[in-house]
Design an enzyme around this catalytic site. Structure first.
Site, mmCIF file in Angstrom:
data_model
loop_
_atom_site.group_PDB
_atom_site.id
_atom_site.type_symbol
_atom_site.label_atom_id
_atom_site.label_comp_id
_atom_site.label_asym_id
_atom_site.label_seq_id
_atom_site.Cartn_x
_atom_site.Cartn_y
_atom_site.Cartn_z
ATOM 1 N N ASP A 296 -14.212 19.106 -15.471
ATOM 2 C CA ASP A 296 -14.572 18.471 -14.204
ATOM 3 C C ASP A 296 -16.091 18.397 -14.020
ATOM 4 O O ASP A 296 -16.844 19.161 -14.614
ATOM 5 C CB ASP A 296 -14.021 19.295 -13.025
ATOM 6 C CG ASP A 296 -12.499 19.315 -12.983
ATOM 7 O OD1 ASP A 296 -11.873 18.686 -13.851
ATOM 8 O OD2 ASP A 296 -11.959 19.973 -12.082
ATOM 9 N N ASP A 297 -16.482 17.490 -13.153
ATOM 10 C CA ASP A 297 -17.835 17.423 -12.553
ATOM 11 C C ASP A 297 -18.898 16.731 -13.407
ATOM 12 O O ASP A 297 -20.011 16.509 -12.943
ATOM 13 C CB ASP A 297 -18.395 18.811 -12.162
ATOM 14 C CG ASP A 297 -17.581 19.498 -11.083
ATOM 15 O OD1 ASP A 297 -16.570 18.922 -10.653
ATOM 16 O OD2 ASP A 297 -17.944 20.617 -10.692
ATOM 17 N N HIS A 440 -15.279 23.174 -16.585
ATOM 18 C CA HIS A 440 -16.325 22.281 -16.064
ATOM 19 C C HIS A 440 -17.360 22.069 -17.167
ATOM 20 O O HIS A 440 -17.821 23.037 -17.767
ATOM 21 C CB HIS A 440 -17.005 22.910 -14.844
ATOM 22 C CG HIS A 440 -16.076 23.098 -13.680
ATOM 23 N ND1 HIS A 440 -15.163 24.127 -13.624
ATOM 24 C CD2 HIS A 440 -15.912 22.374 -12.539
ATOM 25 C CE1 HIS A 440 -14.472 24.026 -12.489
ATOM 26 N NE2 HIS A 440 -14.901 22.973 -11.816
HETATM 27 ZN ZN ZN Z 1 -15.206 19.536 -9.199
#
Ligand code: ZN
Length: 507
Positions: A296-297, A440
């Site tokens: 993610d991100d 992440h």
């Molecule tokens: Zn996130």
């Protein structure tokens, strides 16, 4: 140095890309250009700046203590003074936010702080970064803008007032701003507009070279009035500008623009294809023990290294990208696609979607669809809500956009302790057939953990695939929420649970 910076920016063409039906947001000129309003600015295309990547500060920070925080800001290798200045600025803002909010939820939502950025201008000698900081502490969201400038020849980062000659010029500008806002009194509080740098901390230029002053929500009027901004025509502003100010104006007029807002609704036949791994179907997860790593991100400064590690191990993954980062690093998205990975949607700027509605909510997803389409010519079919926070409205919007909602069944908590050994241990120990493992890719420690994660999973006999390839997920439905493949026995709801609201709240 200057040449290197100049060489890093290709001022050749304008990228006009994007698609899908996006609604304009009333709160940010970035969200819907209204050429008739001179306070609306265009933004420069960050993917044209060589080596530009993004830095992230997020809720793992112990100081945030239950608050939801996501901050991104750009980092350009040839302008370290600007990166330092931006980091100092967002760190200061975060401290202010944590000092001024309690950790109690308000209106059913945890206090939230979100900073996103755009490039106000780019040229070989000047760059302008506009930070937009949103705060949710009670309702509604309030936004503040701050524009910092960098002057390459002197290698200095400047406040917005650095675009002006001197304090006398600031006083003249304040007078011109008051004059233009006078018809909006008493809604706008005229006496609050004084020639102090903190009041004039977001100055930039529109495409015609007019000077635009932006005020924070609540700064000169009641927050319910929304964005208050003034455009001072070019010829009037000209005598007030410093040498850097004149270069900044020129850069704003000439820079290649970032076009995230899409063309009008397209004919059905022109819709871009849906993103799919180029090697999807090469593994049968009804036979093999499959797990899906999800990141993610990103993309961020470490994503390219991560992609190299995945390639070395023959592993594939699903990337829930942030649209603003994707727009800044489209080349990294293409590497993902070419490596057999799947690019998915994690919203534009990582606001808690469960706390948004209407066009603010759909914008967060639609702009990311556009950014991915601009990079790949494909649109995502999966989205993961920031903070795992969704609800019926998120599910409804996701369904309209053809997106399935993907949560996770194994959380490595890689943001919590940033310890590569612990991250690898949790990923490997938590894996089971059908698991969706959450990581992440914006932090070094997660990427450092990857070789041990991949080796450990292989030793346990797992094959790494993208999310839709997991057993039972090959026909994922838009608007539905999924936690894992059918084979998983985890405590999470079954993959066909529903798009019901569910309040997972992890960082
Ligand atoms: Zn996130």
């Amino acid at each position: 140095m200057r040449t290197r910076f100049a060489g890093g920016i290709a001022l050749l063409t304008v990228i006009a890309a994007g698609c899908g039906g996006l609604a304009a947001s009333p709160t940010d000129p970035a969200d819907g250009p209204l050429p008739s309003d001179p306070t609306m600015m265009d933004f420069a295309d960050p993917s044209r700046v060589d080596g530009l990547t993004t830095r992230t500060l997020a809720s793992h920070l112990t100081s945030t203590n239950g608050r939801r925080v996501h901050i991104t800001y750009p980092s350009i290798p040839s302008t370290p003074a600007l990166t330092d200045r931006l980091r100092d600025e967002v760190t200061r803002q975060l401290r202010e936010f944590t000092d001024s909010t309690s950790t109690e939820s308000t209106g059913g939502h945890a206090p939230e702080f979100n900073v996103e950025w755009r490039l106000a201008a780019v040229s070989p000698d000047v760059i302008g970064v506009r930070l937009r900081s949103g705060t949710l502490a009670g309702r509604p969201w309030t936004n503040a803008t701050r524009t910092l400038w960098y002057h390459q020849p002197s290698r200095r980062a400047l406040d917005s007032t650095g675009l002006l000659k001197d304090s006398a010029a600031l006083a003249v500008l304040a007078g011109k701003v008051r004059q233009r806002l006078a018809p909006r009194a008493p809604a706008v509080n005229m006496t609050s507009i004084t020639p102090v740098p903190s009041m004039f901390d977001s100055i930039a230029f529109n495409r015609d070279g007019d000077l635009v002053v932006e005020f924070d929500d609540g700064q000169v009027a009641h927050p319910s009035l929304g964005r208050v901004a003034v455009a001072v025509p070019r010829e009037e502003a000209d005598p007030l500008l410093s040498a850097v100010g004149r270069r900044a104006r020129q850069a704003a007029v000439e820079a290649p623009r970032q076009m995230i807002t899409p063309p009008p609704v397209q004919a059905f036949d022109d819709r871009p294809p849906k993103a799919r791994s180029v090697t999807a179907g090469s593994v049968d997860c009804a036979e093999a023990k499959c797990v899906a790593l999800t990141f993610d991100d990103g993309p961020g400064p470490h994503t390219d290294r991560l992609l190299s590690i995945l390639a070395e191990h023959g592993a594939r993954a699903t990337f829930f990208t942030l649209g603003s980062n994707a727009a800044a690093q489209p080349g990294t998205l293409r590497r993902m696609r070419d490596g057999g990975h799947l690019v998915a949607n994690h919203s534009w700027s990582h606001r808690d979607l469960g706390a948004l509605s209407g066009s603010l909510l759909s914008d967060q997803l639609a702009r990311t669809q556009s950014a991915v389409d601009a990079a790949l010519g494909q649109v995502p079919t999966l989205m993961r809500p920031p903070y795992g926070s969704a609800g019926t409205e998120v599910a409804k919007v996701a369904e309209q956009m053809g997106l399935s909602v993907v949560e996770w069944s194994v959380d490595t908590r890689d943001l919590a302790d940033r310890d590569p050994e612990a991250i690898a241990r949790r990923a490997v120990a938590g894996a089971e057939p059908g698991a969706v493992i959450r990581l992440h890719d914006v932090y070094r420690e997660t990427v450092d953990a990857l070789p041990a994660v991949l080796t450990g999973l292989r030793e346990r006999g797992f094959v790494l695939v993208t999310v839709p390839e997991l057993d039972g997920l090959h026909a994922m439905e838009p608007g539905r929420t999924y936690y894992a493949g059918r084979a998983a026995t985890s405590t999470a709801p079954s993959p066909h649970a529903s798009g019901r609201p569910q309040g997972a709240s992890s960082p």
